[in-house]
Enzyme design. Structure first.
Site: not given
Ligand code: AMP
Length: 215
Positions: A18, A93, A127, A159
């Site tokens: 992405k 989300r 990663r 991570r």
């Molecule tokens: P990502 O890098 O997009 O996978 O986001 C990492 C983490 O941030 C996720 O596993 C959630 O804990 C939190 N997070 C990111 N975007 C959202 C969202 N739209 N709603 C709720 N939690 C989020």
């Protein structure tokens, strides 16, 4: 898509490439991207009140509360740099977040980069990331020296939420909620096959933009 329409959402499971595909879109339209995950990770790294509040949830791979997430994103989008649009990555989300966003912005296109769960797991658990956020992969994008970032010499680590078990949980959550989002945005949805090598996927994103856009 017309020249003015530049409010875009990027969907796709973790590991779908992405952020790379997002760069193709942001460069094409010259708009900034907003990654909800990056904002939260930065807050955690900076040890801000928000960071302290969300750290346990983010590190376990669970979603933070809709209320907090919506507040953070809407606040971010008020900045001048988003005047001509934005590409949202990681937000919304779920339908609740999508509806909160729709009260303030009309989204023009939603790109969904699709890959199988097995591909996602393989890509994510390999990663590695440096403190400055440059990303490498132990198999597909190796740094010259194992464990060291080519760009800034920082140490590469995994991570906390990229560990295989956590990835599986994040994927399950993603699948459950995204199905309803795809339906919510079906009138402006563009589906891109994310399985081929990155360069091929980039080409299909660019082909779509060039063939469907009035610049
Ligand atoms: P990502 O890098 O997009 O996978 O986001 C990492 C983490 O941030 C996720 O596993 C959630 O804990 C939190 N997070 C990111 N975007 C959202 C969202 N739209 N709603 C709720 N939690 C989020």
């Amino acid at each position: 898509m017309s020249k003015e329409s530049k409010k875009i959402i990027l969907l796709g499971p973790q590991g779908s490439g992405k952020s790379t595909q997002g760069e193709v879109i942001t460069e094409y339209f010259d708009i900034p991207s907003v990654s909800s995950g990056n904002i939260l990770r930065q807050a955690i790294a900076d040890d801000t009140p928000l960071g302290r509040k969300v750290a346990p949830t983010v590190n376990k791979g669970n979603l933070i509360s809709d209320q907090d997430m919506i507040e953070v994103i809407l606040e971010e989008l008020k900045k001048d740099k988003y005047e001509n649009g934005f590409l949202l990555d990681g937000f919304p989300r779920n339908i609740y977040q999508a509806e909160a966003l729709a009260k303030h912005y009309t989204i023009d296109k939603v790109f969904n980069i699709e890959i199988a769960d097995e591909t996602a797991i393989e890509r994510i658990s390999g990663r590695r990331i440096c403190p400055e956020g440059h990303t490498w992969h132990i198999e597909y994008e190796k740094p010259q020296e194992a464990g060291i970032c080519d760009i800034c010499n920082g140490n590469l680590t995994q991570r906390a939420d990229d560990q295989e078990e956590v990835v599986k949980k994040r994927l399950a959550i993603y699948r459950e909620k995204t199905a309803e989002l795809l339906d919510y945005y079906k009138d402006r949805l563009v589906i891109i096959d994310g399985e081929p090598p990155i360069e091929v996927v980039k080409r299909s994103v660019l082909d779509y933009l060039e063939n469907n856009n009035v610049r």
